[in-house]
Design a protein around this motif. Structure first.
Motif, PDB file in Angstrom:
ATOM      1  N   ASN A 120       0.546  -1.569  -0.352  1.00 60.58           N
ATOM      2  CA  ASN A 120      -0.370   0.272   0.332  1.00 60.58           C
ATOM      3  C   ASN A 120       1.003   1.231   0.718  1.00 60.58           C
ATOM      4  N   ILE A 176       1.751   1.911  -3.922  1.00 63.75           N
ATOM      5  CA  ILE A 176       1.361   2.069  -4.651  1.00 63.75           C
ATOM      6  C   ILE A 176       0.890   4.060  -4.026  1.00 63.75           C
ATOM      7  N   ASP A 177       0.661   3.773  -2.865  1.00 61.01           N
ATOM      8  CA  ASP A 177       0.435   5.471  -2.241  1.00 61.01           C
ATOM      9  C   ASP A 177       1.387   5.987  -2.728  1.00 61.01           C
ATOM     10  N   TYR A 223       3.515   5.954  -5.534  1.00 58.96           N
ATOM     11  CA  TYR A 223       3.077   6.073  -7.304  1.00 58.96           C
ATOM     12  C   TYR A 223       1.887   6.844  -7.554  1.00 58.96           C
ATOM     13  N   LYS A 224       0.841   6.310  -6.846  1.00 57.07           N
ATOM     14  CA  LYS A 224      -0.035   7.299  -7.154  1.00 57.07           C
ATOM     15  C   LYS A 224       0.312   8.883  -7.502  1.00 57.07           C
ATOM     16  N   ASP A 277      -1.129   3.995 -15.915  1.00 62.43           N
ATOM     17  CA  ASP A 277      -1.023   4.659 -14.872  1.00 62.43           C
ATOM     18  C   ASP A 277      -2.237   2.761 -14.723  1.00 62.43           C
ATOM     19  N   ARG A 332      -1.798   0.225 -11.837  1.00 64.80           N
ATOM     20  CA  ARG A 332      -2.337  -0.093 -10.350  1.00 64.80           C
ATOM     21  C   ARG A 332      -2.632  -1.284 -10.665  1.00 64.80           C
ATOM     22  N   THR A 333      -3.415  -2.205 -11.731  1.00 60.22           N
ATOM     23  CA  THR A 333      -3.712  -3.341 -11.531  1.00 60.22           C
ATOM     24  C   THR A 333      -2.363  -4.289 -11.379  1.00 60.22           C
ATOM     25  N   ARG A 389      -2.175  -3.980  -7.505  1.00 55.33           N
ATOM     26  CA  ARG A 389      -2.615  -4.278  -6.860  1.00 55.33           C
ATOM     27  C   ARG A 389      -2.115  -5.937  -6.463  1.00 55.33           C
ATOM     28  N   THR A 430       9.755  -0.319  -9.899  1.00 58.20           N
ATOM     29  CA  THR A 430       8.327   0.664  -9.255  1.00 58.20           C
ATOM     30  C   THR A 430       9.110   1.841  -8.555  1.00 58.20           C
TER      31      THR A 430
END
Ligand SMILES: [Fe+2]
Length: 439
Positions: A12, A15-16, A18-19, A116, A120-121, A124, A138
């Protein structure tokens, strides 16, 4: 169970990150008009469209493609989006990026959205077996994109500077808290005791391959100036004909200076007897107590040599080696959080705050500090694997190391052990001067 929970947290967090990084690239381009995305005033300045597309391509070819998840756009425009990775195939000459009408801005944003979605997929859903590779690549991708965010601000400054309407202000600076005038102006050399110390990424945060391996190095006692060299100090060098005194200059530096006609830092101009400076907030009078910025290594080195001629307590004034800089940053500096970085929205350097602590000020943020060290591998250096060997190690030739980050650097991108590098004649980056000396 605990193990599974930790893994989820790590996932997580990435992911955060990256976003957040992807969003920051889009946000910084929001003030631009359509045509401003396309301009390339000089070879080393890439147009903003290219920055946005190239950083996206980086995830596509390093992560999505090997897993069969890439999107068709990558193949179509790959020739234009590859920067310097010969392993990945042929590429457009750097100086021709500003001559391309395709992909247009809309296509570039569409490409970002497609990649993106795939990324993101993948982040996750990547299985445990794949996760380590995906996370490793990443993390490199987001750090690469943050480097391009800094490049963007130095490039857009060149783009506006080259424009006849260079009073255009797209990035209004946040207000700078008022200190008493020249409060930070006093400076002094702080003594640092020598010895055998460990260097490299000791703090254990993520790092580029060039920050490893960790190793010991001996330092003699040395001195470090407790703030950066100011515009007023650099002006004294100019007024003393520093640019004309051949004995102050390295041979290559004198050659570059003559070739390009340097007589002041980049973005400085003398008009009606007054010195002015171009900033992202337009032209303005030179501020005496701000740190000098946009000087090459050669100018920094000549300045230190000039300063050394002035009789004083210090036997020789010079630039610090990267080891001295790192030791000072690790043991004597104000914390990273106190530095002036891109999140502060000043888009410019700020004067040093008054020194009440005997700590070294401005070591993080404001300007990258040229060091006397040539950029090379640390002992037991292992470059990143595969095609990413081209990321850092092939530049370990004819470059000098800079340290500390600048006003254009994202705050969470900098570390004590971070090694930036540029050719010594580079001036369009936010590069400045800190003096060191022998006691
Ligand atoms: Fe790049």
């Amino acid at each position: 169970m605990q193990d599974q929970q930790n893994k989820e947290e790590i996932r997580n967090t990435l992911i955060d990150k990256y976003k957040a990084v992807r969003k920051a690239s889009v946000e910084m381009c929001r003030p631009l008009s359509g045509p401003e995305y396309r301009l390339q005033p000089v070879e080393e300045v890439s147009p903003p469209w290219w920055n946005l597309a190239h950083t996206t391509w980086f995830y596509a070819i390093n992560i999505l493609r090997p897993l069969g998840l890439d999107v068709p756009f990558t193949g179509k425009y790959e020739y234009k989006l590859n920067s310097y990775y010969h392993f990945q195939g042929p590429m457009l000459e750097r100086g021709r990026r500003g001559l391309q009408s395709r992909p247009d801005n809309e296509e570039v944003y569409d490409y970002r959205n497609q990649v993106d979605g795939q990324m993101r997929t993948l982040l996750r859903e990547a299985t445990d077996r794949r996760w380590d590779d995906v996370a490793f690549l990443t993390t490199i991708g987001v750090n690469h994109e943050q480097q391009h965010q800094e490049l963007f601000f130095t490039e857009i400054k060149q783009i506006y500077f080259a424009d006849a309407r260079s009073d255009l202000i797209r990035y209004p600076p946040a207000l700078i808290p008022q200190e008493s005038p020249l409060a930070g102006g006093q400076s002094r050399f702080l003594p640092i005791t020598g010895g055998d110390f460990e260097f490299g990424n000791l703090e254990g945060d993520w790092g580029w391959d060039n920050e490893y391996g960790l190793h010991r190095q001996h330092l003699e006692d040395f001195l470090m100036m407790d703030r950066l060299v100011t515009n007023a100090e650099f002006l004294e060098f100019i007024r003393d004909n520093g640019y004309g005194q051949i004995l102050l200059w390295l041979s290559n530096g004198w050659g570059e200076k003559e070739k390009w006609g340097w007589h002041a830092p980049l973005y400085w101009e003398q008009r009606d007897g007054e010195w002015r400076q171009y900033t992202l907030a337009g032209w303005r009078l030179l501020a005496s107590d701000e740190p000098v910025c946009h000087v090459s290594y050669y100018e920094a080195d000549a300045f230190a040599r000039w300063k050394s001629q002035i009789p004083g307590q210090v036997s020789r004034i010079r630039l610090a080696t990267e080891y001295e800089w790192e030791q000072a940053a690790r043991t004597m500096a104000e914390p990273i959080e106190s530095g002036n970085f891109i999140e502060d929205h000043r888009y410019h350097v700020v004067p040093a705050r008054p020194n009440s602590t005997r700590r070294i000020r401005q070591i993080f943020g404001d300007v990258w500090e040229w060091t006397a060290s040539h950029y090379g591998p640390y002992p037991r250096f292992h470059p990143f694997p595969g095609g990413l060997v081209e990321y850092n190690s092939k530049f370990m030739d004819n470059q000098r190391v800079l340290r500390g980050g600048s006003w254009a650097t994202p705050r969470d991108h900098i570390r004590i052990s971070y090694r930036n590098f540029w050719h010594p004649a580079t001036r369009f980056q936010c590069s400045g001067i800190r003096l060191a000396g022998d006691p």
